[in-house]
Design a protein around this motif. Structure first.
Motif, PDB file in Angstrom:
ATOM      1  N   PRO A 100       0.817  -1.219   0.000  1.00 34.94           N
ATOM      2  CA  PRO A 100       0.000   0.000   0.000  1.00 34.94           C
ATOM      3  C   PRO A 100       0.851   1.269   0.000  1.00 34.94           C
ATOM      4  N   TYR A 101       2.042   1.185   0.536  1.00 37.39           N
ATOM      5  CA  TYR A 101       2.894   2.366   0.652  1.00 37.39           C
ATOM      6  C   TYR A 101       4.024   2.410  -0.375  1.00 37.39           C
ATOM      7  N   LYS A 102       4.099   1.399  -1.313  1.00 36.40           N
ATOM      8  CA  LYS A 102       5.169   1.389  -2.310  1.00 36.40           C
ATOM      9  C   LYS A 102       4.814   0.519  -3.504  1.00 36.40           C
ATOM     10  N   ASN A 103       5.459   0.809  -4.617  1.00 40.61           N
ATOM     11  CA  ASN A 103       5.342  -0.010  -5.820  1.00 40.61           C
ATOM     12  C   ASN A 103       6.512  -0.993  -5.871  1.00 40.61           C
ATOM     13  N   PRO A 104       6.353  -2.084  -6.615  1.00 40.52           N
ATOM     14  CA  PRO A 104       7.468  -3.031  -6.721  1.00 40.52           C
ATOM     15  C   PRO A 104       8.654  -2.420  -7.462  1.00 40.52           C
ATOM     16  N   LEU A 105       9.862  -2.825  -7.094  1.00 38.55           N
ATOM     17  CA  LEU A 105      11.078  -2.343  -7.745  1.00 38.55           C
ATOM     18  C   LEU A 105      11.551  -3.365  -8.771  1.00 38.55           C
ATOM     19  N   PRO A 106      12.222  -2.912  -9.829  1.00 33.03           N
ATOM     20  CA  PRO A 106      12.784  -3.853 -10.804  1.00 33.03           C
ATOM     21  C   PRO A 106      13.913  -4.666 -10.176  1.00 33.03           C
ATOM     22  N   LEU A 107      14.204  -5.808 -10.764  1.00 31.16           N
ATOM     23  CA  LEU A 107      15.176  -6.730 -10.194  1.00 31.16           C
ATOM     24  C   LEU A 107      16.548  -6.095 -10.013  1.00 31.16           C
ATOM     25  N   THR A 108      16.997  -5.334 -10.991  1.00 28.13           N
ATOM     26  CA  THR A 108      18.339  -4.732 -10.894  1.00 28.13           C
ATOM     27  C   THR A 108      18.442  -3.815  -9.678  1.00 28.13           C
ATOM     28  N   GLU A 109      17.403  -3.016  -9.464  1.00 25.93           N
ATOM     29  CA  GLU A 109      17.411  -2.108  -8.325  1.00 25.93           C
ATOM     30  C   GLU A 109      17.335  -2.877  -7.012  1.00 25.93           C
ATOM     31  N   VAL A 110      16.549  -3.943  -7.000  1.00 27.13           N
ATOM     32  CA  VAL A 110      16.438  -4.783  -5.806  1.00 27.13           C
ATOM     33  C   VAL A 110      17.800  -5.368  -5.440  1.00 27.13           C
ATOM     34  N   MET A 111      18.512  -5.883  -6.455  1.00 26.19           N
ATOM     35  CA  MET A 111      19.799  -6.512  -6.189  1.00 26.19           C
ATOM     36  C   MET A 111      20.840  -5.489  -5.748  1.00 26.19           C
ATOM     37  N   ASP A 112      20.747  -4.277  -6.267  1.00 21.81           N
ATOM     38  CA  ASP A 112      21.663  -3.218  -5.825  1.00 21.81           C
ATOM     39  C   ASP A 112      21.462  -2.918  -4.339  1.00 21.81           C
ATOM     40  N   ILE A 113      20.204  -2.847  -3.920  1.00 16.97           N
ATOM     41  CA  ILE A 113      19.905  -2.582  -2.511  1.00 16.97           C
ATOM     42  C   ILE A 113      20.427  -3.714  -1.623  1.00 16.97           C
ATOM     43  N   LEU A 114      20.213  -4.942  -2.075  1.00 15.95           N
ATOM     44  CA  LEU A 114      20.699  -6.084  -1.297  1.00 15.95           C
ATOM     45  C   LEU A 114      22.222  -6.062  -1.182  1.00 15.95           C
ATOM     46  N   GLN A 115      22.903  -5.740  -2.285  1.00 13.67           N
ATOM     47  CA  GLN A 115      24.361  -5.704  -2.265  1.00 13.67           C
ATOM     48  C   GLN A 115      24.886  -4.654  -1.299  1.00 13.67           C
ATOM     49  N   LYS A 116      24.176  -3.540  -1.174  1.00 12.63           N
ATOM     50  CA  LYS A 116      24.590  -2.497  -0.232  1.00 12.63           C
ATOM     51  C   LYS A 116      24.489  -2.999   1.210  1.00 12.63           C
ATOM     52  N   GLY A 117      23.634  -3.983   1.435  1.00  9.76           N
ATOM     53  CA  GLY A 117      23.495  -4.544   2.784  1.00  9.76           C
ATOM     54  C   GLY A 117      24.411  -5.712   3.054  1.00  9.76           C
ATOM     55  N   SER A 118      25.247  -6.079   2.079  1.00  9.89           N
ATOM     56  CA  SER A 118      26.164  -7.201   2.259  1.00  9.89           C
ATOM     57  C   SER A 118      27.200  -6.869   3.327  1.00  9.89           C
ATOM     58  N   GLY A 119      27.328  -7.732   4.305  1.00 10.88           N
ATOM     59  CA  GLY A 119      28.300  -7.525   5.375  1.00 10.88           C
ATOM     60  C   GLY A 119      27.776  -6.669   6.509  1.00 10.88           C
ATOM     61  N   THR A 120      26.630  -6.043   6.312  1.00 10.54           N
ATOM     62  CA  THR A 120      26.012  -5.267   7.399  1.00 10.54           C
ATOM     63  C   THR A 120      24.687  -5.910   7.794  1.00 10.54           C
ATOM     64  N   HIS A 121      23.757  -5.940   6.838  1.00 12.97           N
ATOM     65  CA  HIS A 121      22.464  -6.596   7.095  1.00 12.97           C
ATOM     66  C   HIS A 121      22.532  -8.091   6.804  1.00 12.97           C
ATOM     67  N   PHE A 122      23.227  -8.462   5.734  1.00  4.13           N
ATOM     68  CA  PHE A 122      23.181  -9.844   5.247  1.00  4.13           C
ATOM     69  C   PHE A 122      24.540 -10.531   5.320  1.00  4.13           C
ATOM     70  N   ASP A 123      24.465 -11.845   5.448  1.00  2.00           N
ATOM     71  CA  ASP A 123      25.657 -12.702   5.364  1.00  2.00           C
ATOM     72  C   ASP A 123      26.198 -12.599   3.941  1.00  2.00           C
ATOM     73  N   PRO A 124      27.411 -12.086   3.734  1.00  2.00           N
ATOM     74  CA  PRO A 124      27.921 -11.869   2.378  1.00  2.00           C
ATOM     75  C   PRO A 124      28.051 -13.150   1.550  1.00  2.00           C
ATOM     76  N   LYS A 125      28.404 -14.263   2.179  1.00  2.00           N
ATOM     77  CA  LYS A 125      28.531 -15.526   1.435  1.00  2.00           C
ATOM     78  C   LYS A 125      27.171 -16.016   0.949  1.00  2.00           C
ATOM     79  N   LEU A 126      26.179 -15.913   1.816  1.00  2.00           N
ATOM     80  CA  LEU A 126      24.837 -16.349   1.419  1.00  2.00           C
ATOM     81  C   LEU A 126      24.271 -15.434   0.343  1.00  2.00           C
ATOM     82  N   LEU A 127      24.533 -14.144   0.455  1.00  2.00           N
ATOM     83  CA  LEU A 127      24.030 -13.197  -0.538  1.00  2.00           C
ATOM     84  C   LEU A 127      24.653 -13.470  -1.907  1.00  2.00           C
TER      85      LEU A 127
END
Length: 412
Positions: free
Chosen positions: A349-376
């Motif tokens: 309700p508060y956002k539209n879906p993002l394209p895959l490339t943008e989604v993956m960029d956001i995830l990569q920015k969280g590598s080593g901080t939010h996410f396990d870098p090996k799993l990502l």
């Protein structure tokens, strides 16, 4: 089921063959031993009958030579008679017995009280039985001793061998037949158990789905979200080689990760605007609430690691426990990536879906901080595939995919 039947058949066959391989030689040995004892018993009885069949007034030393000669040639190759003091009274032997006399072991004068025998092979084809029996008068007093040496003839050895092998084969065949009889019984019982297990599994899955739908009804997401994150998490786990209990825990935990939102007030849970700090504190309690709901729920206990840890972050800045790195359970680290991925790819309700490339960029920015870098890194290799499968899939389609996944990892 065909593979299962083959496994059962193979195991029963192996057990039956093992039993046959053990029982058959044992049966052969016992049969041979019984035949041997039968020969000895007959020889003892016959010798005692010949030696003690005399007038009551006779003593054992009378006609000892005649009695000894009577016993050789038919039953024995060597016949020896002793008095009650162990002094030899008479001895008779056949031509074969004369040859045996030089080969068999000689012993001290007899003094035994009970009958006995010895069995041994002088060579591969010469089987010798020695009988030792005390001779007693009618009143039980010791009258003397008889010792006979028998060379078992070829025909008798052959008969014993045939009889023993017959018994051994019958025992072996019986073992194999028992295996054949047990196979359909085991298959029937196993099928019944499998059916009951499947029914129990279906009821568990139905309960899990009902709980998941209840959560979705209260939240701003659709029921498809639970199916998507559970399926994508399982795909990532399969890529990592995870299976068994850990895979089951991941699937159930992914499906029920937001169970605790049932306890969050609608004013906070459904608020379209950004939450205040106090409201965020309340929202974060959904993790603890969810953990309390599933704890002690039997087969759902495995979901606890995902429910309790899916908001923890690799650098320790997450909640509720502030775990960091590998202290965060692996299944929770897997789900954390998938949950954010699905949230970014989905319409809310508060956002539209993002394209895959943008989604993956956001995830990569969280590598080593939010996410396990090996799993990502592993997830990045399959992201395109799961995106294409899930991005436009309906709830019914995702439910069907999830059912296949459940059968693969929960079925028998």
């Amino acid at each position: 089921m065909i593979t299962f039947k083959r496994k059962v058949a193979l195991k029963i066959a192996m057990v039956s063959l093992a039993l046959a391989s053990i029982a058959s030689p044992l049966a052969w040995y016992i049969s041979r031993l019984n035949a041997e004892k039968g020969i000895v018993s007959f020889a003892m009885e016959e010798s005692h009958r010949v030696l003690m069949h005399r007038r009551d007034s006779q003593r054992i030393d009378m006609d000892a030579e005649k009695s000894a000669r009577t016993l050789v040639g038919g039953l024995f190759e060597i016949a020896e008679i002793y008095d009650s003091n162990g002094i030899k009274l008479a001895e008779a032997m056949t031509a074969e017995g004369q040859l045996l006399e030089h080969e068999i072991h000689h012993h001290a004068p007899p003094s035994y009280q009970d009958s006995m025998y010895e069995s041994f092979n002088l060579s591969a084809d010469r089987w010798v039985l020695q009988v030792f029996t005390p001779l007693r008068e009618g009143n039980g007093n010791l009258a003397g001793y008889f010792e006979g040496t028998r060379l078992v003839p070829a025909w008798q050895k052959k008969q014993i061998l045939v009889d023993s092998l017959t018994v051994a084969l019958m025992v072996g065949l019986a073992s194999l037949l028992c295996g054949g009889v047990l196979f359909p019984v085991v298959i029937r019982l196993s099928s019944e158990t499998q059916r009951k297990t499947q029914e129990l599994l279906e009821s568990h899955i139905s309960m899990m789905e009902a709980l998941g739908r209840a959560i979705a009804k209260r939240d701003s997401i659709t029921g498809a979200h639970n199916y998507r994150v559970a399926w994508v998490s399982a795909i990532l786990a399969e890529t990592l080689g995870i299976k068994g209990d850990r895979m089951q825990a991941l699937i159930t935990g992914s499906f029920l990760h937001d169970t605790g939102k049932i306890g969050i007030p609608d004013a906070i849970l459904l608020k379209p605007a950004k939450l205040t700090e106090d409201e965020m504190k309340v929202m974060r309690t959904h993790v603890t609430i969810g953990e309390e709901i599933i704890s002690g729920s039997g087969w759902l206990d495995g979901a606890r690691e995902v429910v309790a840890g899916h908001h923890e972050k690799w650098d320790g800045s997450g909640y509720p426990r502030g775990l960091a790195g590998e202290a965060i359970p692996l299944v929770a680290r897997i789900f954390a990536i998938v949950d954010v991925f699905d949230a970014l790819c989905s319409k809310r309700p508060y956002k539209n879906p993002l394209p895959l490339t943008e989604v993956m960029d956001i995830l990569q920015k969280g590598s080593g901080t939010h996410f396990d870098p090996k799993l990502l890194k592993v997830f990045s290799s399959i992201a395109s595939k799961v995106y294409e499968t899930t991005v436009h899939a309906s709830e019914a389609e995702m439910r069907a995919l999830m059912k296949k996944m459940v059968r693969r990892h929960f079925g028998n």
